[in-house]
Design a protein around this motif. Sequence first.
Motif, PDB file in Angstrom:
ATOM      1  N   GLU A 143       0.822  -1.203   0.000  1.00  0.00           N
ATOM      2  CA  GLU A 143       0.000   0.000   0.000  1.00  0.00           C
ATOM      3  C   GLU A 143       0.862   1.261   0.000  1.00  0.00           C
ATOM      4  O   GLU A 143       0.512   2.262  -0.614  1.00  0.00           O
ATOM      5  CB  GLU A 143      -0.939  -0.004   1.214  1.00  0.00           C
ATOM      6  CG  GLU A 143      -1.970  -1.108   1.197  1.00  0.00           C
ATOM      7  CD  GLU A 143      -1.442  -2.460   1.720  1.00  0.00           C
ATOM      8  OE1 GLU A 143      -2.208  -3.433   1.688  1.00  0.00           O
ATOM      9  OE2 GLU A 143      -0.277  -2.539   2.160  1.00  0.00           O
ATOM     10  N   GLY A 200     -11.818   8.760   5.661  1.00  0.00           N
ATOM     11  CA  GLY A 200     -13.127   8.143   5.800  1.00  0.00           C
ATOM     12  C   GLY A 200     -13.779   7.880   4.465  1.00  0.00           C
ATOM     13  O   GLY A 200     -13.223   8.147   3.401  1.00  0.00           O
ATOM     14  N   GLY A 201     -14.958   7.308   4.549  1.00  0.00           N
ATOM     15  CA  GLY A 201     -15.701   7.019   3.333  1.00  0.00           C
ATOM     16  C   GLY A 201     -15.841   5.534   3.110  1.00  0.00           C
ATOM     17  O   GLY A 201     -15.314   4.714   3.859  1.00  0.00           O
ATOM     18  N   SER A 216     -15.624   1.719   1.347  1.00  0.00           N
ATOM     19  CA  SER A 216     -14.550   0.904   0.781  1.00  0.00           C
ATOM     20  C   SER A 216     -14.562   1.026  -0.728  1.00  0.00           C
ATOM     21  O   SER A 216     -15.602   1.256  -1.342  1.00  0.00           O
ATOM     22  CB  SER A 216     -14.750  -0.568   1.156  1.00  0.00           C
ATOM     23  OG  SER A 216     -14.682  -0.729   2.536  1.00  0.00           O
ATOM     24  N   LEU A 217     -13.398   0.850  -1.324  1.00  0.00           N
ATOM     25  CA  LEU A 217     -13.270   0.968  -2.774  1.00  0.00           C
ATOM     26  C   LEU A 217     -13.039  -0.383  -3.409  1.00  0.00           C
ATOM     27  O   LEU A 217     -12.428  -1.266  -2.811  1.00  0.00           O
ATOM     28  CB  LEU A 217     -12.083   1.875  -3.111  1.00  0.00           C
ATOM     29  CG  LEU A 217     -12.103   3.263  -2.514  1.00  0.00           C
ATOM     30  CD1 LEU A 217     -10.788   3.958  -2.765  1.00  0.00           C
ATOM     31  CD2 LEU A 217     -13.246   4.067  -3.098  1.00  0.00           C
ATOM     32  N   ARG A 251      -7.685   7.206  -4.372  1.00  0.00           N
ATOM     33  CA  ARG A 251      -7.788   7.156  -2.906  1.00  0.00           C
ATOM     34  C   ARG A 251      -6.670   6.305  -2.340  1.00  0.00           C
ATOM     35  O   ARG A 251      -6.095   5.453  -3.010  1.00  0.00           O
ATOM     36  CB  ARG A 251      -9.130   6.519  -2.474  1.00  0.00           C
ATOM     37  CG  ARG A 251     -10.370   7.313  -2.763  1.00  0.00           C
ATOM     38  CD  ARG A 251     -10.622   8.512  -1.878  1.00  0.00           C
ATOM     39  NE  ARG A 251     -10.508   8.343  -0.458  1.00  0.00           N
ATOM     40  CZ  ARG A 251     -11.471   7.916   0.369  1.00  0.00           C
ATOM     41  NH1 ARG A 251     -12.627   7.568  -0.122  1.00  0.00           N
ATOM     42  NH2 ARG A 251     -11.263   7.827   1.648  1.00  0.00           N
ATOM     43  N   ARG A 252      -6.379   6.510  -1.067  1.00  0.00           N
ATOM     44  CA  ARG A 252      -5.332   5.734  -0.413  1.00  0.00           C
ATOM     45  C   ARG A 252      -5.690   4.251  -0.438  1.00  0.00           C
ATOM     46  O   ARG A 252      -6.849   3.863  -0.359  1.00  0.00           O
ATOM     47  CB  ARG A 252      -5.160   6.212   1.025  1.00  0.00           C
ATOM     48  CG  ARG A 252      -4.588   7.622   1.080  1.00  0.00           C
ATOM     49  CD  ARG A 252      -4.396   8.109   2.475  1.00  0.00           C
ATOM     50  NE  ARG A 252      -3.549   7.207   3.223  1.00  0.00           N
ATOM     51  CZ  ARG A 252      -3.633   7.065   4.537  1.00  0.00           C
ATOM     52  NH1 ARG A 252      -4.504   7.741   5.225  1.00  0.00           N
ATOM     53  NH2 ARG A 252      -2.831   6.242   5.160  1.00  0.00           N
ATOM     54  N   SER A 253      -4.678   3.417  -0.518  1.00  0.00           N
ATOM     55  CA  SER A 253      -4.864   1.966  -0.621  1.00  0.00           C
ATOM     56  C   SER A 253      -5.529   1.387   0.621  1.00  0.00           C
ATOM     57  O   SER A 253      -6.107   0.307   0.570  1.00  0.00           O
ATOM     58  CB  SER A 253      -3.515   1.286  -0.839  1.00  0.00           C
ATOM     59  OG  SER A 253      -2.898   1.788  -1.983  1.00  0.00           O
ATOM     60  N   LEU A 254      -5.457   2.109   1.697  1.00  0.00           N
ATOM     61  CA  LEU A 254      -6.091   1.695   2.945  1.00  0.00           C
ATOM     62  C   LEU A 254      -7.584   1.436   2.757  1.00  0.00           C
ATOM     63  O   LEU A 254      -8.166   0.600   3.435  1.00  0.00           O
ATOM     64  CB  LEU A 254      -5.874   2.813   3.983  1.00  0.00           C
ATOM     65  CG  LEU A 254      -6.656   2.786   5.269  1.00  0.00           C
ATOM     66  CD1 LEU A 254      -6.089   1.689   6.159  1.00  0.00           C
ATOM     67  CD2 LEU A 254      -6.552   4.120   5.967  1.00  0.00           C
ATOM     68  N   TYR A 255      -8.209   2.129   1.815  1.00  0.00           N
ATOM     69  CA  TYR A 255      -9.650   2.040   1.634  1.00  0.00           C
ATOM     70  C   TYR A 255     -10.092   0.950   0.661  1.00  0.00           C
ATOM     71  O   TYR A 255     -11.277   0.831   0.375  1.00  0.00           O
ATOM     72  CB  TYR A 255     -10.199   3.402   1.182  1.00  0.00           C
ATOM     73  CG  TYR A 255     -10.022   4.446   2.257  1.00  0.00           C
ATOM     74  CD1 TYR A 255     -10.806   4.421   3.404  1.00  0.00           C
ATOM     75  CD2 TYR A 255      -9.053   5.416   2.146  1.00  0.00           C
ATOM     76  CE1 TYR A 255     -10.632   5.344   4.404  1.00  0.00           C
ATOM     77  CE2 TYR A 255      -8.874   6.362   3.145  1.00  0.00           C
ATOM     78  CZ  TYR A 255      -9.665   6.322   4.278  1.00  0.00           C
ATOM     79  OH  TYR A 255      -9.490   7.230   5.264  1.00  0.00           O
ATOM     80  N   ARG A 275     -11.362  -2.517  -0.554  1.00  0.00           N
ATOM     81  CA  ARG A 275     -12.106  -3.633   0.011  1.00  0.00           C
ATOM     82  C   ARG A 275     -11.302  -4.900  -0.244  1.00  0.00           C
ATOM     83  O   ARG A 275     -10.751  -5.103  -1.319  1.00  0.00           O
ATOM     84  CB  ARG A 275     -13.473  -3.713  -0.675  1.00  0.00           C
ATOM     85  CG  ARG A 275     -14.353  -4.825  -0.181  1.00  0.00           C
ATOM     86  CD  ARG A 275     -15.707  -4.857  -0.883  1.00  0.00           C
ATOM     87  NE  ARG A 275     -15.560  -4.970  -2.324  1.00  0.00           N
ATOM     88  CZ  ARG A 275     -15.940  -4.042  -3.201  1.00  0.00           C
ATOM     89  NH1 ARG A 275     -16.490  -2.921  -2.791  1.00  0.00           N
ATOM     90  NH2 ARG A 275     -15.768  -4.226  -4.497  1.00  0.00           N
TER      91      ARG A 275
END
Length: 180
Positions: A22, A40-41, A43-44, A52-56, A58
């Motif tokens: 990530e 926030g927001g 999952s992608l 968006r950051r890889s943290l998000y 799914r």
Amino acid sequence: AMKIDAENRFYWRANTRRMEAEVVRDSLLQLAGTLDRKVGGPSLDPLKGGSRRSLYFRHSRDDKHKFLSMFDGADHLRCYRRKESIVPQQALTLSNSKLALELAKKIAIRFRADGEDLDQFIGALFEIILCRKADGEERAACLEFCESLRTATAEAGSDARVRVLLVHVLINHNDFVTTR
């Protein structure tokens, strides 16, 4: 400190290690100036990517982001544990992935100052991408690389293409994906 703890048993300095998947992806997006830092927001979908950051992303067994899985992304089936590996496929992924190629173009455009000569551009790239200054030998190798590309492609816009390829080479450098 080196005399007292030459073997680094007390961890006063960090050991060299490969960046997490990530972090590699997010670093490329950050360098290109396209990383969405919104917190926030939802999952992608990892197959759609985005900025968006890889943290998000799914996590699922079926839908894996190929770039992240090659760099040992966290395994959601094993409590997000990671295995660390350094394999040739990682270098091939950075060399051939559509993401790396697209972001290399954006990075080259973002950090190219008007009127900046190639030597200044090389120095700036080393500091921005590899977080260190280029030594004389590295500068000479980069200049030789760029000159050979220029002579091989004598077409309009070849200077911009040469700079993009130089960025692409530097993001494939071991120092880019290594944390020291």
